[in-house]
Design a protein around this motif. Structure first.
Motif, mmCIF file in Angstrom:
data_model
loop_
_atom_site.group_PDB
_atom_site.id
_atom_site.type_symbol
_atom_site.label_atom_id
_atom_site.label_comp_id
_atom_site.label_asym_id
_atom_site.label_seq_id
_atom_site.Cartn_x
_atom_site.Cartn_y
_atom_site.Cartn_z
ATOM 1 N N LYS A 57 -31.006 11.939 12.090
ATOM 2 C CA LYS A 57 -29.598 11.543 12.092
ATOM 3 C C LYS A 57 -29.261 10.958 10.727
ATOM 4 C CE LYS A 57 -30.164 6.835 13.854
ATOM 5 N NZ LYS A 57 -29.758 5.861 14.897
ATOM 6 N N GLY A 58 -27.989 10.710 10.475
ATOM 7 C CA GLY A 58 -27.554 10.228 9.175
ATOM 8 C C GLY A 58 -27.768 8.734 9.009
ATOM 9 N N TYR A 59 -28.232 8.348 7.822
ATOM 10 C CA TYR A 59 -28.419 6.942 7.465
ATOM 11 C C TYR A 59 -27.679 6.663 6.166
ATOM 12 C CZ TYR A 59 -32.183 6.788 10.931
ATOM 13 O OH TYR A 59 -32.899 6.842 12.095
ATOM 14 N N GLY A 60 -27.381 5.392 5.944
ATOM 15 C CA GLY A 60 -26.726 5.008 4.701
ATOM 16 C C GLY A 60 -27.578 5.359 3.494
ATOM 17 N N GLY A 61 -26.932 5.720 2.377
ATOM 18 C CA GLY A 61 -27.664 6.167 1.192
ATOM 19 C C GLY A 61 -28.569 5.117 0.591
ATOM 20 N N ARG A 62 -28.438 3.872 1.011
ATOM 21 C CA ARG A 62 -29.268 2.802 0.472
ATOM 22 C C ARG A 62 -30.700 2.848 1.017
ATOM 23 N NH1 ARG A 62 -27.724 -3.634 1.034
ATOM 24 N NH2 ARG A 62 -29.447 -4.470 -0.219
ATOM 25 N N LYS A 121 -27.632 9.879 4.100
ATOM 26 C CA LYS A 121 -28.946 10.443 3.786
ATOM 27 C C LYS A 121 -29.591 11.008 5.045
ATOM 28 C CE LYS A 121 -32.988 9.210 0.963
ATOM 29 N NZ LYS A 121 -33.614 8.114 0.186
ATOM 30 N N TYR A 122 -30.235 12.185 4.900
ATOM 31 C CA TYR A 122 -30.902 12.859 6.003
ATOM 32 C C TYR A 122 -32.337 13.190 5.613
ATOM 33 C CZ TYR A 122 -26.406 13.528 8.319
ATOM 34 O OH TYR A 122 -25.203 13.326 8.932
ATOM 35 N N LEU A 123 -33.228 13.125 6.586
ATOM 36 C CA LEU A 123 -34.618 13.562 6.415
ATOM 37 C C LEU A 123 -34.768 14.915 7.082
ATOM 38 C CD1 LEU A 123 -37.620 13.077 5.686
ATOM 39 C CD2 LEU A 123 -37.868 11.973 7.917
ATOM 40 N N ILE A 124 -35.328 15.875 6.357
ATOM 41 C CA ILE A 124 -35.500 17.229 6.861
ATOM 42 C C ILE A 124 -36.957 17.632 6.708
ATOM 43 C CG2 ILE A 124 -34.874 18.282 4.639
ATOM 44 C CD1 ILE A 124 -33.576 20.563 6.217
ATOM 45 N N ALA A 125 -37.474 18.363 7.674
ATOM 46 C CA ALA A 125 -38.847 18.862 7.650
ATOM 47 C C ALA A 125 -38.843 20.339 7.979
ATOM 48 C CB ALA A 125 -39.713 18.096 8.652
#
Length: 490
Positions: A366-371, A350-354
């Motif tokens: 950066k990438g995080y686990g989908g949970r 999962k990624y956060l984009i702005a």
């Protein structure tokens, strides 16, 4: 300790030496110089950029290549005598260039020219995948390159020959001064005129001139790079002493997600060579393009504000959202649990984009686990650090919990009202929900990210590519910022 004669002696210690091959600093030649231990998570990536093999022993770096205040995680404790610890996003500085005389077993220096990117606002973005889904970077120590012979004989084609030439030579051929770029545009990082035929000359050596002609005519389709920025390929090749063909191969892999076996047939190179070229150049492109991802000034945001925002929400500066990419199911049960997404019903990163209201990508995490939840990723990704004072952020319902964090910067959060099953929605809430629906702008940006085949929702990224996934997302977002705006300014 005593010798046989009863005299004391001190055990000989190996002098501290900077890990950079082109740096000769030691604690013997320069006793007043400070040396810092490099974290295990940084060693292999820094060795690739420095152009050397990564040993298993602990490496150290001198203070000439670091900024103590920016790169030390416990800087205040360090001043009081604690042991320094480098940040995960610490960057090398003042890397000397190699002479291009074939040293270091065919590697070349990955030094970054600060003058070349001085005109672009800098933003530090992390280049490490979450520990739950990442694997260690494999040290690349090839002594030769396997190249497919140019022949149609099946018996001969099955054999391979070793080429002693290094993959990334430090000298590249330049075009004559009489040739000009077919699409003259102002340089993003400095003035440069490179003709598309410069890549064709390198490609003809491998018999891929026809493919290179198609890529040069439609670079956005095959590479995701706008045609008016075609010169950037030659610019990068000159700065990092690599072949333009290697940069094209890396972008081609990210855009089309072809297998290395198919790419070996298309570019008529060995599969292992294609893989090594991709693994080496993905860090170079990410380091270059991460400087194009930044938050513009308030004046620039309002200057390019779409008409829909001018009417109702003219003070909005950023729109945030998350997107997920499916990965292969990890064999480790712990990683399976951390990457499982209840929303997508599969293992994801999962990624956060702005982005700004005009669609310019201002931040990528950066990438995080989908949970992980939307609130948690907003807290851990560092988004709050780049939010300006008195800003207005537009987001979905999942980000309602970050209002307390935004209050530290006197920022305001705009999100649709909550819906409850046992209560009737008021007229004001319905109107507010429809008005805030203009945040669909961030969905259009994510749709452009999905145009890169390696980042599609169900791309099922191989576990071998997870260690490069953050760099691949950074490259895609940087290329999107070079493309035409989603909505032209009115």
């Amino acid at each position: 300790m005593l010798t046989s004669d009863g005299e004391e002696y001190e055990r000989w210690k190996e002098p501290k030496r900077c890990f950079l091959p082109t740096c000769s600093n030691t604690n013997v030649t320069r006793p007043s110089l400070k040396f810092f231990s490099i974290r295990k998570e940084l060693q292999k990536r820094w060795c690739l950029l420095a152009g050397r093999n990564c040993p298993k022993r602990q490496l150290i770096c001198c203070e000439d290549h670091l900024n103590e205040e920016e790169d030390i995680e416990n800087y205040e404790q360090y001043l009081s005598g604690a042991r320094p610890r480098l940040k995960l996003n610490a960057t090398l500085k003042n890397i000397p260039q190699l002479d291009g005389d074939g040293v270091l077993q065919g590697y070349t220096s990955g030094a970054i020219d600060d003058d070349a990117i001085s005109s672009v606002p800098d933003i530090q973005t992390s280049t490490n995948v979450d520990a739950a889904v990442q694997s260690d970077i494999v040290a690349l120590k090839p002594k030769s390159v396997m190249v497919k012979p140019q022949t149609e004989n099946k018996r001969t084609n099955a054999r391979t020959c070793k080429v002693k030439d290094k993959i990334m030579p430090s000298v590249i051929s330049h075009l004559p001064d009489s040739e000009e770029s077919p699409c003259p545009t102002p340089s993003l990082l400095g003035s440069s005129n490179f003709e598309s035929s410069s890549s064709l000359k390198d490609a003809e050596k491998h018999g891929t001139s026809h493919l290179m002609e198609k890529i040069a005519s439609k670079p956005k389709m095959y590479l995701g790079l706008p045609k008016n920025y075609w010169w950037a390929i030659g610019f990068l090749a000159k700065k990092w002493s690599c072949l333009p063909l290697h940069i094209i191969i890396t972008l081609f892999k990210i855009k089309n997600n072809d297998t290395f076996m198919r790419m070996s047939d298309e570019f008529e190179m060995a599969r292992c060579t294609i893989r090594l070229v991709f693994e080496r150049n993905v860090y170079i492109l990410a380091t270059f393009l991460q400087n194009i991802i930044y938050l513009p000034s308030l004046y620039e945001i309002k200057k390019n504000l779409p008409l829909l925002f001018k009417i109702t929400y003219s003070n909005v500066q950023m729109i945030i959202d998350c997107f997920e990419i499916q990965i292969g199911k990890p064999s480790n049960p712990f990683r399976q649990a951390q990457t499982w997404s209840q929303c997508k019903s599969c293992n994801t990163v999962k990624y956060l984009i702005a982005c700004t209201p005009a669609g310019f990508i201002a931040f990528i995490s950066k990438g995080y686990g989908g949970r992980i939840s939307d609130k948690a990723i907003a807290c851990k990704s560092g988004l709050i650090d780049i939010v300006p004072l008195n800003a207005v952020i537009m987001a979905g319902r999942g980000f309602k919990g970050i209002e307390s964090l935004l209050s530290t910067k006197n920022a305001k959060l705009l999100c649709p009202p909550s819906v409850q099953s046992n209560s009737k929605v008021t007229k004001e809430e319905v109107i507010k929900t429809k008005v805030i629906a203009i945040r669909v702008q961030i969905r259009r940006v994510i749709r452009r990210v999905r145009q890169f085949d390696m980042l599609k929702p169900h791309a099922v990224v191989n576990h071998k590519h997870l260690k490069y996934l953050d760099e691949i997302v950074t490259i895609a977002c940087g290329l999107i910022n070079l493309q035409d705006p989603i909505i032209k300014a009115d």
